[in-house]
Design an enzyme around this catalytic site. Sequence first.
Site: not given
Ligand code: S3P
Length: 445
Positions: A328, A33, A355, A28-29, A359
């Site tokens: 996560d 991006r 979150k 997902k991240s 959580r």
């Molecule tokens: C993410 C960063 C995390 C994570 C989120 C995805 C990202 O959040 O919890 O699910 O893709 O940069 P934080 O950076 O606020 O911890």
Amino acid sequence: MTHSASAMPLESRASGPLNGRVRVPGDKSISHRALILGALSVGESRISGLLEGEDVLNTAKAMRALGAKVERRGDFVWKVDGVGVGGFAQPHNALDFGNSGTGCRLVMGAVAGCPITAVFDGDASLRSRPMRRILDPLELMGARTGETGEGGRLPVTLSGARYPVPITYRTPVASAQIKSAVLLAGLSAPGVTTVIEQEASRDHTELMLKHFGADIVSAREGTHGRRITLTGEPELHGADIVVPADPSSAAFPIVAALIVEGSDIALSDVMTNPLRTGLFTTLREMGASIEEGEVRGDAGEPMAQLRVRASRLRGVEVPPERAPSMIDEYLVLAVAAAFAEGTTIMRGLRELRVKESDRLAATADMLRVNGVEAEIAGDDLIVEGRGHVPGGGLVGTHMDHRIAMSALVMGLAADKPVKVDDTAFIATSFPDFIPMMRALGAELS
Ligand code: S3P
């Protein structure tokens, strides 16, 4: 994306051994991006393995609304024609990020470096999450915040800076979203933008910026931190990205296979970036059999096949400095801890409170309604593992995909079925979760 008023409940029951090989969806991240950097580049980017979950689809829509050409070319294959750094166009309507903090916060950073005004909005869960942590540094860079909800929450009107100022920013919490927002705004600023984090958070933005042609350097800072320096006004060129499978999604079949007796599963192409694999480290410390195959890489991101076999687990103490690399995954780790023998103490979980839901509270509730002893002490979570879980509880999802998936995993090995009140939000990150788990042998109905 909004969900219909009718909830989609589901129950999971004790299942036979889980077997088979699966590829969980794209990370997902990285998917967010890839779309955003593709949109900020000149020329064409081809993304394969994109996560086609609601969160990422909302980011794709936002990129279109900001002027990029974004097309789906086939299953999980997308093409982006970008507008170049600073080139976003004024959107006609509010940008709706649904449930996604990452999409919303990263795009805020990208918009802050363009001379446009955009309204950011999301669902009830996203509207309840803090945005000041993003707006504060962006204002230092010259962006202006207009109307907001209470306490700077969504809906937020943000005007980007015509002449963004490069800054040196120390993030107040280890958050890749804050870091990334500053770096994305810094792309449009003349000179060097620096982000200092006391504890390293996931570095996908840095790795991908390099892949697209930016001059960005990451150095160690203190014991666990990083100092990232980005030279502004680069010309980013379209690039190809292969999105590896998401370790945060892989976490669910992994824990399921560990707790369901006799299981033996394989997961292809799981991203093994060390800033994301704290769960694997912790599970191995608990006695989990997780074997990693040959590691290959794309655009700086390593990936490998994992083989996971049912294992006898024991309680452990998880140090606070590991939190950013598994932020996560605590929900599903708590499920593993409930099936372990002995106490598991997870330290330093303050960020879990902000979150998709709170959580920390939700994890304790999920365990308690299923007969597991769990305690919150300050920012720590303590779970008493007794080798089995009574089950029989109804778990509230609170618009949080990971609560739903964690509770369903728990039911696969609990004495009595576990029910969740709504599975609709699973579609934000893992649309095929239910059929994929069924294909492995999970009893879900
Ligand atoms: C993410 C960063 C995390 C994570 C989120 C995805 C990202 O959040 O919890 O699910 O893709 O940069 P934080 O950076 O606020 O911890």
